[in-house]
Every structure is written in C-alpha cells, then in structure tokens.
Design an enzyme around this catalytic site. Structure first.
Site, PDB file in Angstrom:
ATOM      1  N   SER A 103       0.836  -1.194   0.000  1.00 35.35           N
ATOM      2  CA  SER A 103       0.000   0.000   0.000  1.00 35.35           C
ATOM      3  C   SER A 103       0.875   1.250   0.000  1.00 35.35           C
ATOM      4  O   SER A 103       1.691   1.444  -0.892  1.00 35.35           O
ATOM      5  CB  SER A 103      -0.965  -0.039   1.199  1.00 35.35           C
ATOM      6  N   GLU A 208      -1.699  -3.151  -7.866  1.00 31.16           N
ATOM      7  CA  GLU A 208      -2.916  -3.419  -7.103  1.00 31.16           C
ATOM      8  C   GLU A 208      -3.443  -2.088  -6.591  1.00 31.16           C
ATOM      9  O   GLU A 208      -2.739  -1.081  -6.597  1.00 31.16           O
ATOM     10  CB  GLU A 208      -2.629  -4.358  -5.933  1.00 31.16           C
ATOM     11  N   HIS A 279      -4.864  -5.792  -1.152  1.00 34.09           N
ATOM     12  CA  HIS A 279      -5.594  -5.707   0.109  1.00 34.09           C
ATOM     13  C   HIS A 279      -6.588  -6.860   0.199  1.00 34.09           C
ATOM     14  O   HIS A 279      -7.809  -6.684   0.230  1.00 34.09           O
ATOM     15  CB  HIS A 279      -6.289  -4.359   0.215  1.00 34.09           C
TER      16      HIS A 279
END
Length: 306
Positions: A103, A208, A279
C-alpha cells in the site's frame, strides 16, 4: 526464527487491540518482535509528525532485524521522500534486512529503488494480515519461506479470460531476467515525473489498489500509459482491485472493461490478472527491484527469483 522490527511510517495505528493480537501471533510462531518506540504515535492522521516517522525509519534501518515490518499503510510516506535515509535503508537491505509492506509502503520501495537500487519486499503488513480473526495460511507460508531464506518463487492460476485474450500463452511462454517492480497503482502513478519513480525498462510491473472505482483505475493506468511507463515493460501483472462500489450509472463498465482496454493499448504484451497480492487475505511475497523469471504454462503462472 526471525527478529522482526515493527514501525509505523505512514498512517496512525487505530486498532491497538489488533496490534497486540498481531504481535502475540508472531511471537507464538517463534519470532522475536520489537516495537519501535513511536509505533503508536499520532499526529493528525499520521503515525507521528514527519520528523517522528523519519526517525522511526532510521531506527528500523539501524535495528539489525531480519525484517522491518510496517504496521499499516494509509498515507504519509510520499511527503517524506526527499528526506528518507536512503543510505541507511540500502545498507540494511544489503546486510540482509527485508524491508516489507504494501500500500503506502510502495512510495518508500520505489524511491529506494530509484535512488539507490535498493531491493525490498512487497508483502504483508502487521495489522492487515495478523490482527484479524484468522490468519491466511498461504500468506503466512510465503512470509515464513522468506524469513527462513527458502523463498524462491510464487505461482497462481490464471483465469480462462487471460488465455482467451493471449492465445499464444497456451503454448507456453517464458520471460527471463526482467526486473520485478510496482505495488500500489495510485502511488506508482503519483510518482510519475519525480526522481522517485524507478526508470525500469523491460521489467515486469505488478499493480494493485483498493477503494478505487474502475474508472479511476483506468485513469491512473492512462497516466502510466501516456507517460511511457507501461510501453517500456515486458509484462504487466494485475493483483487485487477491490473495496469499491459499482453504480447503475456505470452501465456495465467494470474492472474487466478496464483490463480489456489496457490490453488493447499494449498489443503483444501479456497483461495477466489474478496475481494474489493487494488488500486481500491471501497474498504472496514479491521481490521488488530484483530480476525474475516469469513462466506461463497453460493456466499456471509462476514467478521465480531464487
């Protein structure tokens, strides 16, 4: 087992009970866990002010740990990039420390790769993966392989749509010596035009994102396309894009629409989906900034780096 240094370089920890639970789980697996002194610091939405978080990163680099593990993502690392202790981060990595996260951590990973060529690891974060009611077995197995020094690759099963889109892959396909890099799409796109985006040519780019509607995903990919980043790669791997809500206004526009559009922009380049990363509970550990071999045999895709 491993010495794991836990620190908070981005968003503030909000789930203290979850943090304690996550630490106990790592300890029960035989690991020694050291919490940075500012792990629970808070300034606005951040895990302490900028100076506090910079000092936490420096302490992680000097800790001598086997793994430097982030508590969580959120936001905060991008604003630190001009001041990160790149030499210390690189020296720790060269000594064998695995800098790991996902992230927001993508910002540190790509900046360290761009500035010093530092290899890091995309993988689980403390609260994302150890604080829940259950711990994913595949995620933990990949993490354990890394800390034991036996991790050599990661594989997944491609959806049938990938082979329909790339019929040549059905006969088998192999790519060797390409640098694996990427991470969170929003972070990658936001680093375009800065000295903190690695200039990787002929690489394997994995992406992602979370909480972004498919049209926003397409817009971010368009940024990478028009900036020339995507055309310079040899393959694109798409992980999880989740936690968004479609509406009647979309009229059929969805993530698969974006994937089809992307493939049309990159004719001849494999754009593979289903990479277990993002995630989501099940995630593999990926070496950022290292050469890999990507092999496709039927619906089986495997990344090798060992």
């Amino acid at each position: 087992m491993a010495l794991i240094y836990v620190y908070s370089p981005s968003g503030a920890v909000r789930d203290r009970a979850g943090l304690r639970r996550a630490v106990r789980r790592l300890q029960s697996a035989g690991h020694e866990v050291v919490l940075d002194e500012a792990t629970l610091a808070r300034h606005q939405r951040f895990a302490g002010d900028d100076e506090t978080r910079l000092q936490a990163i420096a302490r992680a680099a000097a800790s001598g740990a086997d793994v430097a593990l982030t508590t969580r993502g959120g936001y905060g690392l991008t604003r630190l990039l001009p001041r990160l202790p790149y030499d210390a981060i690189d020296a720790a990595a060269r000594r064998g420390m695995a800098w790991m996260g996902l992230s927001d951590f993508t910002a540190l990973q790509l900046a360290a790769l761009a500035q010093r060529g530092t290899p890091t690891w995309a993988g689980p974060a403390l609260l994302e993966d150890w604080a829940g009611e259950t711990v994913d077995e595949i995620t933990m197995a990949c993490f354990d392989d890394l800390v034991h020094g036996v991790g050599e690759g990661a594989g997944w099963r491609l959806p049938p749509a990938d082979l329909r889109a790339h019929p040549d892959l059905q006969r088998g396909w192999r790519l060797e010596g390409a640098t694996l890099w990427g991470g969170n799409l929003s972070i990658v796109a936001n680093l375009v035009g800065t000295p903190y985006l690695p200039a990787v040519d002929g690489g394997v780019l994995f992406l992602e994102d979370v909480g972004e509607h498919p049209y926003r995903i397409e817009r971010l990919l368009t940024q990478l396309l028009l900036a020339g980043v995507l055309p310079r790669q040899r393959a694109v791997l798409l992980g999880a894009f989740n936690r968004y809500t479609l509406t009647p206004h979309d009229r059929g526009f969805r993530m698969q629409t974006v994937v089809q559009w992307l493939r049309a922009q990159l004719p001849g380049m494999p754009v593979l989906t289903g990479l277990p990363f993002g995630h989501v509970p099940t995630k593999v550990v990926l070496p950022v900034g290292r050469p890999v071999e990507l092999v496709v045999e039927g619906r089986e895709a495997v990344l090798f780096w060992g």
